[in-house]
Enzyme design. Structure first.
Site, PDB file in Angstrom:
ATOM      1  N   ASP A   1       0.842  -1.200   0.000  1.00  0.00           N
ATOM      2  CA  ASP A   1       0.000   0.000   0.000  1.00  0.00           C
ATOM      3  C   ASP A   1       0.881   1.255   0.000  1.00  0.00           C
ATOM      4  O   ASP A   1       2.012   1.229   0.482  1.00  0.00           O
ATOM      5  CB  ASP A   1      -0.900  -0.029   1.252  1.00  0.00           C
TER       6      ASP A   1
ATOM      7  N   HIS B   1       3.014   3.450  -8.798  1.00  0.00           N
ATOM      8  CA  HIS B   1       2.876   2.020  -9.097  1.00  0.00           C
ATOM      9  C   HIS B   1       4.136   1.500  -9.803  1.00  0.00           C
ATOM     10  O   HIS B   1       4.604   0.390  -9.546  1.00  0.00           O
ATOM     11  CB  HIS B   1       1.651   1.768  -9.984  1.00  0.00           C
TER      12      HIS B   1
ATOM     13  N   THR C   1     -10.371  -7.171  -6.122  1.00  0.00           N
ATOM     14  CA  THR C   1     -11.633  -7.109  -6.875  1.00  0.00           C
ATOM     15  C   THR C   1     -12.139  -5.659  -6.898  1.00  0.00           C
ATOM     16  O   THR C   1     -12.648  -5.182  -7.907  1.00  0.00           O
ATOM     17  CB  THR C   1     -12.682  -8.022  -6.185  1.00  0.00           C
TER      18      THR C   1
ATOM     19  N   LEU D   1      11.342 -20.673  -4.096  1.00  0.00           N
ATOM     20  CA  LEU D   1      10.264 -19.788  -3.614  1.00  0.00           C
ATOM     21  C   LEU D   1       9.033 -19.902  -4.518  1.00  0.00           C
ATOM     22  O   LEU D   1       9.167 -19.975  -5.743  1.00  0.00           O
ATOM     23  CB  LEU D   1      10.772 -18.337  -3.641  1.00  0.00           C
TER      24      LEU D   1
HETATM   25  C1  FPP Z   1      -1.647   0.203  -3.423  1.00  0.00           C
HETATM   26  O1  FPP Z   1      -1.293   1.527  -3.492  1.00  0.00           O
HETATM   27  C2  FPP Z   1      -1.084  -0.556  -4.544  1.00  0.00           C
HETATM   28  C3  FPP Z   1      -1.817  -1.128  -5.536  1.00  0.00           C
HETATM   29  C4  FPP Z   1      -3.275  -1.050  -5.606  1.00  0.00           C
HETATM   30  C5  FPP Z   1      -1.173  -1.832  -6.651  1.00  0.00           C
HETATM   31  C6  FPP Z   1       0.091  -2.523  -6.336  1.00  0.00           C
HETATM   32  C7  FPP Z   1       0.622  -3.110  -7.573  1.00  0.00           C
HETATM   33  C8  FPP Z   1       1.908  -3.047  -7.973  1.00  0.00           C
HETATM   34  C9  FPP Z   1       2.995  -2.443  -7.199  1.00  0.00           C
HETATM   35  C10 FPP Z   1       2.274  -3.694  -9.253  1.00  0.00           C
HETATM   36  C11 FPP Z   1       2.421  -5.146  -8.978  1.00  0.00           C
HETATM   37  C12 FPP Z   1       3.146  -5.800 -10.037  1.00  0.00           C
HETATM   38  C13 FPP Z   1       3.445  -7.125 -10.008  1.00  0.00           C
HETATM   39  C14 FPP Z   1       4.230  -7.673 -11.103  1.00  0.00           C
HETATM   40  C15 FPP Z   1       3.018  -8.020  -8.927  1.00  0.00           C
HETATM   41  P1  FPP Z   1      -2.439   2.625  -3.586  1.00  0.00           P
HETATM   42  O2  FPP Z   1      -2.590   2.990  -5.014  1.00  0.00           O
HETATM   43  O3  FPP Z   1      -3.675   2.117  -2.930  1.00  0.00           O
HETATM   44  O4  FPP Z   1      -1.776   3.769  -2.771  1.00  0.00           O
HETATM   45  P2  FPP Z   1      -2.515   4.892  -1.899  1.00  0.00           P
HETATM   46  O5  FPP Z   1      -3.298   4.156  -0.833  1.00  0.00           O
HETATM   47  O6  FPP Z   1      -1.372   5.667  -1.346  1.00  0.00           O
HETATM   48  O7  FPP Z   1      -3.377   5.676  -2.832  1.00  0.00           O
END
Ligand code: FPP
Length: 257
Positions: free
Chosen positions: A25, A42, A71, A136
């Protein structure tokens, strides 16, 4: 690099959890603090995915589960959903060879039928390319939520009762576990959530029943190897009792089924 080894040596390798789950997060807040676009957060977050996967493999962890897309995340603005899917496709494209080289098996949990065909194809080809790997297991929760998973399990259990292959009396917690998407995966002993929020957000609700929870204020894009190692060190200081007494636990190590 020397900095990254600061905490690694303090981990008791003989007493590792077998499964660590992570709610990644804070990508958006990381970007906002820098006046950048959320997508940039991201994108930087993908670098942490790589670093933490490497760290998990380095110490010999069996399972690492990352909550990449819930989801509920389908309700984010289309540009953000598309960007996240694009980042995941690129990461899979760029990293599959390295996963194989490092003997890392890639698995997903979640409703991947919701993914666009091109994304799903990439995911399926990475699943196939790494299926023989024995080091892993990297589990990516993709279009996942516990409510989806548990509802899905109930539907399948009900169908099996209806078609006569299952008796109601045979339904116990071990049987329910077999109908979850984590059927062959041990429950996580440790859940890490980054970026300060202290909630579970529809993630592995059944499986986290006895997990230790570790919250850190570090945003996911800043969460790197040493932060991961620190979480494990903190975990190793805790006593897990599974509802029993310290004395009982000293004699046995509990596993649900
Ligand atoms: C939460 O931050 C993060 C996500 C919803 C996406 C996480 C995904 C990635 C890092 C890419 C993953 C890639 C692979 C290959 C597994 P947020 O957007 O909710 O942050 P905020 O709460 O600060 O707005």
């Amino acid at each position: 690099m020397a900095e990254e080894n600061k905490y690694k040596n303090q981990i008791n390798i003989q007493d590792l959890p077998s499964h660590i789950a992570v709610i990644m997060d804070g990508n958006g807040r990381w970007a906002k603090e820098r006046g950048e676009d959320r997508i940039q957060g991201h994108s930087e977050g993908v670098k942490s995915v790589k670093a933490i996967t490497e760290a998990a493999a380095e110490i010999g962890l069996d399972y690492l589960t990352l909550y990449a897309f819930s989801t509920e995340n389908w309700n984010r603005p289309t540009e953000e959903v598309d960007a996240l899917m694009g980042l995941m496709v690129n990461a899979i494209d760029n990293e599959t060879d390295d996963l194989v080289k490092n003997n890392i098996r890639f698995l997903t949990i979640g409703n991947i039928s919701m993914l666009k065909p091109d994304v799903r194809k990439k995911v399926e080809s990475a699943l196939d390319a790494t299926k023989h790997c024995t080091g892993l297991t990297l589990v990516v929760a993709l279009s996942y939520s516990s409510h989806w998973e548990i509802t899905n399990a109930i539907q399948h259990i009900a169908a099996d009762v209806k078609n006569g292959s299952l008796e109601i009396e045979d339904i116990d917690s071990c049987l329910v576990a077999k109908y979850l998407s984590t059927q062959d995966i041990p429950y996580p002993e440790l859940l890490i959530r980054t970026s300060g929020e202290k909630r579970i957000s529809n993630f592995l609700l059944w499986q986290l029943a006895y997990s230790e929870l570790y919250f850190t204020d570090v945003h996911w894009p800043n969460f790197r190897k040493d932060d991961f190692f620190q979480a494990i060190i903190e975990f190793q200081k805790r006593e897990r009792r599974f509802g029993k007494t310290s004395e009982q636990i000293a004699k046995e190590k509990g596993n649900a089924c």
